[in-house]
Write an enzyme that holds these catalytic residues in place. Structure first.
Site, PDB file in Angstrom:
ATOM      1  N   ALA A  62       0.829  -1.207   0.000  1.00 50.46           N
ATOM      2  CA  ALA A  62       0.000   0.000   0.000  1.00 50.46           C
ATOM      3  C   ALA A  62       0.860   1.251   0.000  1.00 50.46           C
ATOM      4  O   ALA A  62       1.929   1.300   0.619  1.00 50.46           O
ATOM      5  CB  ALA A  62      -0.900   0.003   1.231  1.00 50.46           C
ATOM      6  N   GLY A 105       1.294  -5.545   1.092  1.00 48.53           N
ATOM      7  CA  GLY A 105       0.280  -5.762   0.074  1.00 48.53           C
ATOM      8  C   GLY A 105       0.844  -6.323  -1.214  1.00 48.53           C
ATOM      9  O   GLY A 105       0.135  -7.001  -1.970  1.00 48.53           O
ATOM     10  N   GLU A 108       0.760  -9.887  -0.731  1.00 49.97           N
ATOM     11  CA  GLU A 108      -0.632 -10.332  -0.783  1.00 49.97           C
ATOM     12  C   GLU A 108      -1.133 -10.413  -2.226  1.00 49.97           C
ATOM     13  O   GLU A 108      -1.959 -11.274  -2.553  1.00 49.97           O
ATOM     14  CB  GLU A 108      -1.493  -9.409   0.077  1.00 49.97           C
ATOM     15  CG  GLU A 108      -1.155  -9.592   1.561  1.00 49.97           C
ATOM     16  CD  GLU A 108      -1.865  -8.612   2.480  1.00 49.97           C
ATOM     17  OE1 GLU A 108      -2.549  -9.064   3.406  1.00 49.97           O
ATOM     18  OE2 GLU A 108      -1.714  -7.390   2.259  1.00 49.97           O
ATOM     19  N   GLU A 128       3.703  -5.611   8.185  1.00 51.41           N
ATOM     20  CA  GLU A 128       2.706  -4.695   8.735  1.00 51.41           C
ATOM     21  C   GLU A 128       2.837  -4.505  10.248  1.00 51.41           C
ATOM     22  O   GLU A 128       2.647  -3.400  10.766  1.00 51.41           O
ATOM     23  CB  GLU A 128       1.288  -5.191   8.397  1.00 51.41           C
ATOM     24  CG  GLU A 128       0.829  -4.855   6.981  1.00 51.41           C
ATOM     25  CD  GLU A 128       1.254  -5.874   5.952  1.00 51.41           C
ATOM     26  OE1 GLU A 128       0.764  -5.820   4.824  1.00 51.41           O
ATOM     27  OE2 GLU A 128       2.107  -6.737   6.271  1.00 51.41           O
TER      28      GLU A 128
END
Length: 254
Positions: A62, A105, A108, A128
């Site tokens: 992100a 992310g 992910e 994170e």
């Protein structure tokens, strides 16, 4: 252009193009990926998709500047979730060509793909927790299904990364190659898939994706439904005929 697209035969390459921001996902990236996947899902000429990044990083996840500004929801799309992809049920094979670090992310996104080709210097991680955040785009759901629970737990709560060779040994990665060969190796894998009958591929992909979450009875039920669907296609007849005639099959996708 935050997402570059290139077509190679029956394969489409989607490349996140924000190398100056370590290919961090912002609103434009998310909406561009979702829009591209919408088009490719409906495009009968595309049988597989390769996802990669431009520059030395696959994706750092992100865009934290947007998150810090309270604009994190812009990184989500209605159909695909984070990055326009992590919660999407895309019926065609997705291959991640991991050209460098895939973190948060970015990892992910990799985990939302079916196959992974990684650069030999790539690393994967969910950092994170180091930032007081939660890996909410599927990493904590998918990783324990891909690797032993002890390792998934370690990655999740230490925030430390694993390298490509360890990921390969654990079955998280299909191929490890030099960085400059990553996209071509992913394309070669996609081309090999695209040599097969598309309905058979999509049906096989569906049950492989879903079987682990189904009871044995439900898995067998789905298995029977998909077998009947594939067996009723013209391509099933063509495959048998081509084998008997000792020639390459000519798939129609029907």
């Amino acid at each position: 252009m935050v997402l570059e697209r290139e077509r190679r035969g029956k394969v489409e390459i989607l490349a996140i193009n924000r190398p100056e921001a370590r290919n961090a996902v912002n609103g434009d990236v998310a909406s561009s990926i979702e829009g591209a996947l919408d088009e490719l899902e409906a495009d009968e000429e595309i049988w597989a998709v390769v996802v990669t990044g431009r520059g030395p990083v696959f994706s750092a996840g992100a865009d934290l500047k947007m998150v810090a500004a309270g604009r994190g929801l812009e990184l989500m799309t209605k159909r695909g979730g984070f990055g326009g992809i992590t919660q999407r049920s895309f019926p065609k094979p997705l291959i991640a060509a991991v050209n460098g670090p895939a973190l948060a992310g970015g990892f992910e996104i990799v985990l939302s793909c079916d196959l992974v080709v990684a650069a030999d210097d790539a690393v994967f991680g969910l950092p994170e927790v180091k930032r007081g955040l939660f890996a909410s785009a599927g990493g904590l759901v998918r990783l324990p299904k891909r690797v032993p629970l002890a390792l998934a737990t370690e990655v999740a709560i230490t925030g430390e990364s694993i390298d490509a060779h360890r990921a390969h040994a654990l079955g998280l990665v299909n191929r490890v190659v030099p960085r400059d060969q990553v996209v071509e190796e992913a394309l070669a894998l996609a081309v090999r898939i695209a040599e097969n009958a598309p309905v058979a591929v999509r049906s096989s992909l569906r049950i492989v994706r879903e079987a682990g979450d189904l009871s044995e009875a439900d898995a067998w039920r789905l298995n029977g439904e998909l077998a009947a669907e594939v067996g009723s296609t013209k391509d099933a007849i063509e495959g048998a005929r081509a084998f008997a005639e000792k020639r390459p099959p000519e798939w129609t996708g029907s």
